[in-house]
Structures are given as C-alpha cells and as structure tokens.
Design an enzyme around this catalytic site. Structure first.
Site, PDB file in Angstrom:
ATOM      1  N   LYS A 179      39.278 -34.723 -33.930  1.00 38.02           N
ATOM      2  CA  LYS A 179      40.172 -35.752 -33.372  1.00 38.02           C
ATOM      3  C   LYS A 179      39.742 -37.142 -33.852  1.00 38.02           C
ATOM      4  CE  LYS A 179      41.279 -32.850 -29.410  1.00 38.02           C
ATOM      5  NZ  LYS A 179      40.947 -32.439 -28.041  1.00 38.02           N
ATOM      6  N   GLN A 239      37.435 -34.344 -22.817  1.00 38.25           N
ATOM      7  CA  GLN A 239      37.498 -33.026 -23.449  1.00 38.25           C
ATOM      8  C   GLN A 239      37.160 -31.922 -22.445  1.00 38.25           C
ATOM      9  OE1 GLN A 239      38.468 -32.354 -26.742  1.00 38.25           O
ATOM     10  NE2 GLN A 239      38.357 -30.215 -26.131  1.00 38.25           N
ATOM     11  N   ASP A 282      46.520 -36.859 -23.609  1.00 32.87           N
ATOM     12  CA  ASP A 282      46.574 -35.394 -23.590  1.00 32.87           C
ATOM     13  C   ASP A 282      47.796 -34.917 -22.810  1.00 32.87           C
ATOM     14  OD1 ASP A 282      44.671 -33.988 -25.046  1.00 32.87           O
ATOM     15  OD2 ASP A 282      43.083 -34.281 -23.561  1.00 32.87           O
TER      16      ASP A 282
END
Ligand code: NAD
Length: 291
Positions: A53, A97, A120
C-alpha cells in the site's frame, strides 16, 4: 478458455490516472494527498499488505506514513492514535491494518475512525451509505471488484450473482453493491449454507471470499460464469523463496476451462483493493481541500 481479469494491469491504469491528478494539484500549488497506515504486531501478511500500500502511494505521488506498534499495545493507545489521526489536518485518510491482536476490539477502533478519513470504508456510517447514490467511501475490496468488472465491460444488471462469504469487509458489502447499484439478483452464501453447489451452479457471476483454498471446483460452476476469487491463503511451498504460495478459494485448474472471465490469485482482486484505497484517499483529499 477464460479471459483473465488482470487486476495488476487495471490497477496500474488507475495509478496512472491518479498520478496525473496529483501532478495537476502539485502544479497548482497544493500539497499531495497523505495516507497513513497503522500496523500492529509482526504478522507477515499484514506487513506485506501495508508495504504494498505504501509503495502504491509513492508511485502515484502521495505522501505516505506508517505508524507501528508492538502487539502488546493497549486498546487505549490505539484509540488515542485514532483520535490523533482524526484531528490531524495533514492526514487525508488512514487505515488500521487488520487483524488486530485479540485484546483490542476491532469494532471499537473502527467506530472511532473519522468517516471522512475512513479510506478502507469500514465505518458503520460509510457502510450504511453503500447503496446510496451519494455514498462516500466504499469498502475497498468490493469497490475494487466492481471497478474491475466495469473496466472489462462485464454487466451485473439482471445477472444472478452468488457471493460466498459474508464478512463485514468483503462478502456482505459486496452483496449490497451488486444488488443495489449493480441491479443484480444476489444470493449470499456462507458457512451455514446447505448445498453450496446448488447456488453456485446457477450463478452468472460468483464472488468467493472465504479463505479455504480450492473450495469452488469446476463441477460447482456453470459454463460461461464470471469468477471472482478474493481468497488469499498462505500455504507452505518449499519451491518459493518466501516458503509459501498464495492460494485462492477457487480451484483454478478445473474452474478456468468453464469460466468466461476469471481472476487469478495473486494478481486479481489484491491489486484492485490497493487501487481502491488510492482512489478513496484521492476522494477524501479532494473533499478535505474543497476541490
Ligand atoms: P472472514 O474470514 O471474515 O469470513 C469468512 C467467511 O466465509 C464467513 O462469512 C464464513 O461464513 C464463510 N465460510 C467459511 N467457510 C465456508 C464454507 N465452507 N462455505 C461457504 N462459506 C464459508 O472473511 P474475509 O475477511 O472476507 O476473508 C476471506 C478471504 O479473503 C481470506 O482468504 C482473506 O485473506 C481474503 N481477502 C482478500 C482480500 C484481497 O484484497 N485480495 C481482501 C480481504 C480479504
């Protein structure tokens, strides 16, 4: 023979488009978008995902930062970090995460994330707007799948889609996106579904997000079906330098000959999830900057 839905190629195209936008912002004197990743612990897969990412951010010209904690970090400390990131005007979007260590409530952390920075697309407010025309930030993996289908001109309207797996981050939002804006007829299957094959055998499009390598076999799929494999399970493989191979939920060898389109693992949905994160960060940045 099926056409391969090449997530790597499409994600590169998207990165190119975003990079051009970042360059134009720079030319006009604006700072670049800034994405932050919070990584807790030493999980190998999580480290790999976060590194990928961060690399994608660099490629498009975003600023990116990683904040790391040991897995002994307390829930309060992570919540305090979330508060700091929410208040930081120089941060456009951030991700925490997953998975988190068991002593930290994922729900509490997600609930605290500012919805405007939730790239997200996991917060309840963003989840609740998935099927609205003026949705804000969509969950990254389902958003990436929809984008991949669009770029290959695969119509979902009127199709029968079977989604296998009903997680909060993939299966459930995927089913809403397909049934809502996608105008498809959707069946959502999961661990308690009886006779899974009776559903998959009549599907025009199958999206499988379970984490069980080889769950979907050729006999479970009708001729010409579109197959989207979200599963990524690390299985030991001594022939690989890393010592493992990534396996999808689809038995590629028996399903590919029957499918019209199919995603490979790796190189299908994974890169599209990262591309969505980049797209969401751009959306969050533009809103923040009032563009
Ligand atoms: P999860 O692990 O939270 O849940 C799994 C789901 O599968 C559950 O809804 C469960 O009911 C269902 N299930 C389990 N066994 C089943 C069976 N035998 N038949 C039918 N359904 C069954 O799901 P998740 O977090 O969405 O992850 C699923 C997989 O997708 C994992 O391999 C994960 O690594 C992968 N994943 C990949 C990406 C990507 O970008 N490529 C993103 C997220 C998740």
């Amino acid at each position: 023979m099926a056409t391969i839905l090449d997530g790597r190629k499409v994600s590169k195209e998207i990165e190119k488009e975003i990079k051009a936008e970042v360059l134009s912002c720079d030319k006009n004197g604006y700072r670049p978008p800034h994405l932050v990743a919070v990584l807790v612990g030493e999980d190998g897969a999580s480290k790999t995902y976060v590194t990928a990412k961060m690399k994608a951010c660099e490629e498009v010209g975003f600023k990116s930062s990683m904040i790391r904690y040991d897995d002994t970090v307390t829930e309060e400390e992570i919540l305090a970090e979330v508060d700091r990131l929410n208040d930081d005007d120089g941060v456009d979007g951030y991700i925490v995460q997953l998975p988190l260590p068991k002593h930290i409530s994922v729900e509490k952390i997600i609930d605290r994330i500012d919805t405007a920075k939730d790239v997200d697309g996991f917060t309840p407010a963003n989840f609740g707007k998935i099927d609205q025309e003026h949705h804000s930030l969509l969950p990254a993996t389902p958003m990436g799948i929809i984008e991949l289908l669009k770029r290959y001109d695969i119509e979902t309207k009127g199709k029968h889609c079977v989604v296998v797996g009903k997680s909060h981050i993939v299966g459930m939002p995927m089913s809403i996106l397909l049934a809502g804006p996608g105008d498809a007829t959707v069946t959502l299957c999961h661990i308690h579904t009886k006779n899974l094959e009776e559903h998959t055998q009549i599907a025009d499009i199958i999206v499988v997000a379970v984490g069980k390598p080889g769950l979907i076999t050729g006999d479970m799929v009708k001729d010409g079906a579109v197959i989207i494999d979200v599963g990524t399970t690390r299985v030991p493989d001594s022939s690989k330098k890393s010592g493992f191979a990534l396996k999808g939920d689809v038995d590629f060898a028996t399903v590919e000959p029957k499918a019209s389109y199919i995603t490979p693992v790796p190189g299908g949905v994974g890169p599209m999830t990262i591309a969505s994160l980049i797209m969401n960060t751009m959306i969050a940045y533009k809103k923040r900057m009032n563009f």
